[in-house]
Design a protein around this motif. Structure first.
Motif, mmCIF file in Angstrom:
data_model
loop_
_atom_site.group_PDB
_atom_site.id
_atom_site.type_symbol
_atom_site.label_atom_id
_atom_site.label_comp_id
_atom_site.label_asym_id
_atom_site.label_seq_id
_atom_site.Cartn_x
_atom_site.Cartn_y
_atom_site.Cartn_z
ATOM 1 N N GLN A 17 -34.453 45.618 33.214
ATOM 2 C CA GLN A 17 -34.839 44.292 32.870
ATOM 3 C C GLN A 17 -36.398 43.848 33.000
ATOM 4 O O GLN A 17 -36.432 42.420 32.855
ATOM 5 N N THR A 18 -36.057 43.291 34.471
ATOM 6 C CA THR A 18 -37.679 42.816 34.430
ATOM 7 C C THR A 18 -38.428 43.796 36.069
ATOM 8 O O THR A 18 -37.783 44.666 36.396
ATOM 9 N N GLU A 53 -30.174 47.956 35.397
ATOM 10 C CA GLU A 53 -28.832 48.284 35.362
ATOM 11 C C GLU A 53 -28.463 49.340 35.555
ATOM 12 O O GLU A 53 -29.347 50.254 34.392
ATOM 13 N N GLU A 103 -25.575 45.104 37.612
ATOM 14 C CA GLU A 103 -27.158 44.172 38.270
ATOM 15 C C GLU A 103 -27.724 44.875 39.167
ATOM 16 O O GLU A 103 -27.324 44.547 40.090
ATOM 17 N N VAL A 104 -28.452 45.494 39.333
ATOM 18 C CA VAL A 104 -29.143 46.274 40.410
ATOM 19 C C VAL A 104 -30.295 46.011 41.184
ATOM 20 O O VAL A 104 -31.486 45.786 39.794
ATOM 21 N N TYR A 105 -30.899 45.778 42.000
ATOM 22 C CA TYR A 105 -32.088 45.581 42.781
ATOM 23 C C TYR A 105 -32.937 46.635 43.440
ATOM 24 O O TYR A 105 -32.036 47.155 44.845
ATOM 25 N N ARG A 109 -35.633 44.621 38.439
ATOM 26 C CA ARG A 109 -33.404 44.431 38.215
ATOM 27 C C ARG A 109 -33.819 44.740 36.980
ATOM 28 O O ARG A 109 -34.588 44.915 36.152
ATOM 29 N N TYR A 167 -40.448 46.203 42.295
ATOM 30 C CA TYR A 167 -39.415 46.075 42.541
ATOM 31 C C TYR A 167 -39.111 45.865 41.342
ATOM 32 O O TYR A 167 -39.420 45.200 39.998
ATOM 33 N N LYS A 192 -36.230 48.971 45.109
ATOM 34 C CA LYS A 192 -37.836 48.884 44.744
ATOM 35 C C LYS A 192 -37.493 50.698 45.036
ATOM 36 O O LYS A 192 -37.413 51.522 45.649
#
Length: 449
Positions: free
Chosen positions: A99-100, A84, A28-30, A82, A80, A32
């Motif tokens: 994912q988002t 994998e 789970e990475v965030y 979110r 931005y 931008k």
């Protein structure tokens, strides 16, 4: 080193993939960055490259996650994300599985709102030429909103207070959540199919942009645009604006304002009627007074005071014309009488009596000649007819047969020679008074007996 020590590409890729799978920081990475090479597949998957000034990474967002986006990803958009990070084994490259996704700086719903607004505007959904007029005196008002809450209560109270003559048909509608947009579309289509209402109010009370989002859906905009019944949008408060407000035939800042726009105010109508009645009475009274004044002036006018002066010249003209007609008729009759006398004198001067007698004798003489010629011709034709009859009687085979002759037939053919016959054949013999059937017993040729 033996050849068995070498790894296959597949084995190496699987080893690398296990490393990625085992790293909790990559699950789970965030991230931008800027969208590049955006491709929205017909299947619903979205493929793109996420980049910044120093690096880039390929990314994919599958249909399940992409269907939840409220906006359309576009080239150059800062976002931005979110997701994998993992290895795509077939190509041996690592990529970001999203994912988002949210736009940078503004919310995704706001971006989606502006994107849809711009597209629908280009397609003519907001064109004033397509907007239908709201009826001034509707018999029935349809209301599409939730049956709970202040909106339905405010609308019904306002309509009953302003214009109690109008009936209200309520279509209970889901106005918030995932099922809201399809339910709004369903009820708009139902109202159009039933054709019970003269105008529709579609809306709800205030809320956040998420709460009002059903009225920003394209299917709702399409249903409002295609409605044959005029629609007043009444979504949220005065500061709230939705796509439905732009497409609707009329936008109201609040549900209460929508009810006020849908029906007239009975008190204003009554005051207008009273005012018009008063104005009509004043105008009628003034008009009657004016016409009475005109009538009085006309009655006192000189021509009407002595009307015989108006038609006296015409009577004199008629008398004069009558006299002229009498004189002209007498002159015409005298002219025709003189012409008749002249013609009679001319006929008498020629004395046709002797000529008539001469012609009468000629006619009698010619009549006698014609009579004798006709009698002579008739006698000649009569004698010729008698001779022809005698000739025909002489040639008549039946007359010959009365003297003992007969005619022999074989198979309805006349027998003219004995050579046509054979022994034991049957023949028919015709006499003048009948026929007999015979059989050949013996044949003698050449007149032998």
């Amino acid at each position: 080193m033996t050849t068995s020590s070498y790894l296959t590409v597949k084995a190496l890729t699987k080893y690398i993939k296990r490393k990625f799978d085992a790293d909790p920081h990559l699950r789970e990475v965030y991230v931008k960055g800027e969208l590049s090479n955006v491709k929205i597949h017909s299947s619903g998957h979205i493929y793109f490259t996420l980049k910044d000034d120093a690096a880039r990474i390929t990314a994919a967002m599958f249909r399940t996650q992409a269907s939840k986006l409220k906006f359309k990803p576009e080239e150059g958009m800062q976002v931005y994300i979110r997701g994998e990070v993992n290895v795509y084994e077939s190509s041996g490259i690592y990529q970001l599985y999203v994912q988002t996704m949210e736009p940078d700086g503004v919310g995704g719903l706001f971006v989606a709102f502006n994107q849809l607004k711009e597209r629908l505007q280009k397609e003519g959904f907001f064109n004033p030429n397509f907007k239908q007029p709201i009826p001034k005196f509707p018999n029935t008002v349809g209301v599409l909103t939730a049956t709970t809450g202040a909106a339905i209560r405010d609308i019904c109270t306002t309509i009953n207070r302003r214009y109690p003559l109008a009936e209200i048909v309520i279509y209970p509608t889901v106005v918030q959540g995932e099922n809201a947009a399809p339910n709004i579309v369903k009820n708009i289509q139902l109202a159009n199919n039933q054709q019970l209402c003269d105008v529709l109010i579609v809306g709800r009370g205030g809320g956040s942009i998420e709460d009002l989002w059903a009225f920003n859906e394209e299917i709702v905009a399409q249903a409002i645009f295609e409605s044959r019944i005029p629609i007043i949008s009444a979504v949220g408060h005065e500061t709230d604006t939705t796509i439905a407000d732009f497409v609707a035939d009329l936008r109201a800042p609040t549900p209460t304002a929508a009810a006020e726009l849908a029906v007239p105010n009975q008190h204003e109508l009554i005051q207008r009627i009273i005012s018009n009645k008063s104005r009509l009475q004043q105008m009628t009274s003034a008009l009657v007074q004016f016409e009475r004044s005109r009538l009085k002036k006309l009655q006192n006018a000189y021509p009407l005071a002595t009307p015989e002066r108006l038609y006296r010249p015409f009577i004199e003209k008629i008398v004069q014309l009558d006299m002229q007609l009498g004189r002209a008729s007498q002159m015409y009759l005298m002219k025709k009488y003189n012409a008749l006398q002249k013609l009679d004198s001319t006929i008498k001067s020629h004395s046709p009596k002797n000529e008539i007698q001469y012609n009468y004798k000629q006619i009698n003489h010619m009549t006698d000649l014609l009579t004798r010629s006709v009698l002579s011709l008739l006698q000649k034709k009569k004698d010729q007819y008698g001779a022809n009859v005698r000739t025909l009687e002489a040639l008549n085979p039946l007359s010959i047969m009365t003297r003992g002759y007969s005619v022999t037939y074989k198979e309805q053919q006349v027998v003219k020679s004995v050579t046509q016959l054979s022994k034991d054949e049957e023949i028919d013999i015709h006499f003048h008074d009948g026929k007999v059937q015979a059989k050949i017993i013996e044949i003698h040729e050449g007149g032998e007996k």
